[in-house]
Design an enzyme around this catalytic site. Structure first.
Site, short mmCIF file in Angstrom:
data_model
loop_
_atom_site.label_atom_id
_atom_site.label_comp_id
_atom_site.label_asym_id
_atom_site.label_seq_id
_atom_site.Cartn_x
_atom_site.Cartn_y
_atom_site.Cartn_z
N THR A 13 -73.60 -23.90 35.17
CA THR A 13 -74.28 -25.16 34.89
C THR A 13 -73.92 -26.26 35.88
O THR A 13 -74.77 -27.06 36.28
CB THR A 13 -73.95 -25.62 33.45
OG1 THR A 13 -74.47 -24.67 32.52
CG2 THR A 13 -74.55 -26.99 33.15
N ASP A 66 -75.51 -16.80 37.38
CA ASP A 66 -75.72 -17.44 36.08
C ASP A 66 -74.74 -16.74 35.16
O ASP A 66 -74.82 -15.53 34.96
CB ASP A 66 -77.16 -17.24 35.60
CG ASP A 66 -77.43 -17.95 34.28
OD1 ASP A 66 -76.55 -17.92 33.39
OD2 ASP A 66 -78.53 -18.51 34.11
N SER A 67 -73.79 -17.46 34.58
CA SER A 67 -72.65 -16.80 33.95
C SER A 67 -73.04 -15.91 32.78
O SER A 67 -72.30 -14.98 32.43
CB SER A 67 -71.58 -17.81 33.53
OG SER A 67 -71.97 -18.53 32.39
N SER A 68 -74.18 -16.14 32.16
CA SER A 68 -74.60 -15.24 31.09
C SER A 68 -74.99 -13.88 31.65
O SER A 68 -75.09 -12.90 30.90
CB SER A 68 -75.77 -15.84 30.30
OG SER A 68 -76.88 -16.08 31.15
N THR A 98 -69.95 -21.80 31.87
CA THR A 98 -69.09 -21.86 30.69
C THR A 98 -69.21 -20.65 29.78
O THR A 98 -68.26 -20.30 29.08
CB THR A 98 -69.38 -23.13 29.88
OG1 THR A 98 -70.75 -23.13 29.46
CG2 THR A 98 -69.10 -24.38 30.70
N ASP A 99 -70.38 -19.97 29.77
CA ASP A 99 -70.59 -18.90 28.80
C ASP A 99 -69.58 -17.78 28.94
O ASP A 99 -69.12 -17.21 27.94
CB ASP A 99 -72.01 -18.33 28.93
CG ASP A 99 -73.06 -19.25 28.35
OD1 ASP A 99 -72.69 -20.22 27.66
OD2 ASP A 99 -74.26 -19.00 28.58
N THR A 285 -57.83 -9.52 15.57
CA THR A 285 -58.37 -10.18 14.40
C THR A 285 -59.62 -10.99 14.75
O THR A 285 -59.73 -11.52 15.85
CB THR A 285 -57.34 -11.12 13.74
OG1 THR A 285 -57.97 -11.83 12.66
CG2 THR A 285 -56.79 -12.14 14.73
N GLN A 286 -60.54 -11.06 13.81
CA GLN A 286 -61.72 -11.90 13.98
C GLN A 286 -61.40 -13.38 13.86
O GLN A 286 -62.19 -14.23 14.26
CB GLN A 286 -62.79 -11.55 12.94
CG GLN A 286 -63.35 -10.15 13.06
CD GLN A 286 -64.39 -9.85 12.00
OE1 GLN A 286 -64.97 -10.76 11.40
NE2 GLN A 286 -64.63 -8.57 11.74
N CYS A 287 -60.24 -13.70 13.30
CA CYS A 287 -59.87 -15.10 13.07
C CYS A 287 -59.61 -15.81 14.39
O CYS A 287 -59.07 -15.24 15.32
CB CYS A 287 -58.62 -15.19 12.20
SG CYS A 287 -58.80 -14.42 10.57
#
Length: 349
Positions: A13, A66-68, A98-99, A285-287
């Site tokens: 970006t 493009d970082s995506s 940033t992605d 962990t997903q946390c």
């Protein structure tokens, strides 16, 4: 004579311009940057500095990313651009979208083990080409960080937060404070002054990547996958992933302290068969905060039995990059398992 800072513009970006299809990567970032730097900054390529800014040079990665659309092979291009110029600059800035910034910052931290200079990864939520943007402040702060002799690691600098690169995560798609470090303190902060917490910084190392026989790891895009456990996940879904040809490492994003849905028919058996075929299973962990404590509950103990590696408090981005880099270096089996449980670049407790 003080060596300059190298700014490596990889895309994202920060360097995008508007188009009919939305913001797109574009060349010409050098001129757009000079136009927005303090008015007394020199316009000469070799003297792009004011009394407060260090001298820098800017290099565009070709082609821009493009970082995506980032793939692991792009880490090779970025790392090669830095390593091949390591002796010529006192510090480095990597401008990145940033992605996937946290993935690249993590990968660089493992590729550049033994780092003895600052590598500052930054970008922006609003392009530099826009009147109101966060790009200029992020870049100026990064320039001041990149000349510091007490910083010898890969960091993410964003919205005044200075974060260890392999501890950073993108936490917001809409706020300027887009990155945080949920499981590790900020290394520093840019407020009225730029302050670093010296007790948290990695010491300067011995850059082994400068050895004549150093080989950048080759990254197989099929080698590593991530599996998120969710209510009702079936063994057939897990089987379809673990039986994918080329898969060598699977990151499990489990519940809480590292718990899988053990009661799902056939799921644990499928994972056990994958481990028996040589697929490395790493449990996270997903946390957002906290670490895996595999075995606190009976369901987690099941993973211990089948050889799943507890991933401590690794971020998913750091785990993904760490697996790729270690496998790219040829590690497998017990050597890989041991390395995954070591903190190689301050990435886990």
């Amino acid at each position: 004579m003080t060596r300059p800072i190298l700014i490596l513009h990889t895309g994202g970006t920060i360097g995008m311009v508007p188009s009919d299809q939305g913001f797109v990567p574009a060349a010409g970032f050098h001129d757009r940057l000079l136009a927005q730097l303090p008015a007394h900054a020199s316009a000469h390529a070799s003297e792009q500095t004011s009394s407060q800014l260090p001298t820098f040079e800017l290099l565009d990665l070709e082609p821009l990313i493009d970082s995506s659309n980032l793939v692991p092979a792009d880490w090779h291009r970025i790392a090669n651009a830095l390593i091949s110029r390591w002796a010529d600059y006192s510090g480095f800035i990597v401008l990145h979208g940033t992605d996937t910034m946290a993935y690249t910052a993590s990968a660089l931290s493992f590729i550049l083990q033994g780092c003895n200079k600052p590598v500052v990864v930054t970008g922006s939520q609003i392009p530099l080409s826009q009147l109101r943007n966060d790009a200029l402040d992020n870049l100026i702060t990064s320039l001041l960080l990149a000349e510091r002799s007490d910083l010898n690691e890969v960091v993410v600098c964003f919205n005044g937060r200075i974060l260890r690169g392999n501890r950073a995560r993108k936490v917001s798609s809409s706020h300027l404070a887009a990155f945080d470090s949920p499981n590790f303190p900020w290394l520093g902060e840019a407020g009225i002054d730029i302050s670093l917490k010296s007790h948290l910084l990695l010491p300067a190392g011995d850059p082994q990547f400068l050895l004549p026989d150093f080989q950048l790891p080759e990254f197989d895009p099929d080698a590593v996958a991530i599996l998120l456990f969710y209510p009702g996940i079936s063994a057939s879904v897990v089987s379809a992933l673990t039986e994918h040809q080329g898969l060598k490492g699977l990151i499990l994003l489990s519940y809480g302290a590292g718990n899988p849905p053990e009661a799902t028919p056939g799921l644990i058996d499928t994972l056990e068969k994958a481990a028996a075929r040589g697929i490395t299973l790493l449990n996270l962990t997903q946390c957002q905060q906290g670490a895996v404590s595999q075995g606190t509950y009976a369901t987690g103990t099941t993973l211990n039995r089948i050889g799943v590696i507890p991933g401590s408090d690794l971020t998913p981005e750091a785990a993904f990059a760490k697996l790729h880099v270690l496998m790219g270096k040829g590690l497998s089996g017990e050597r890989l398992k041991a390395a995954l449980q070591l903190s190689l670049s301050g990435e886990c407790n």
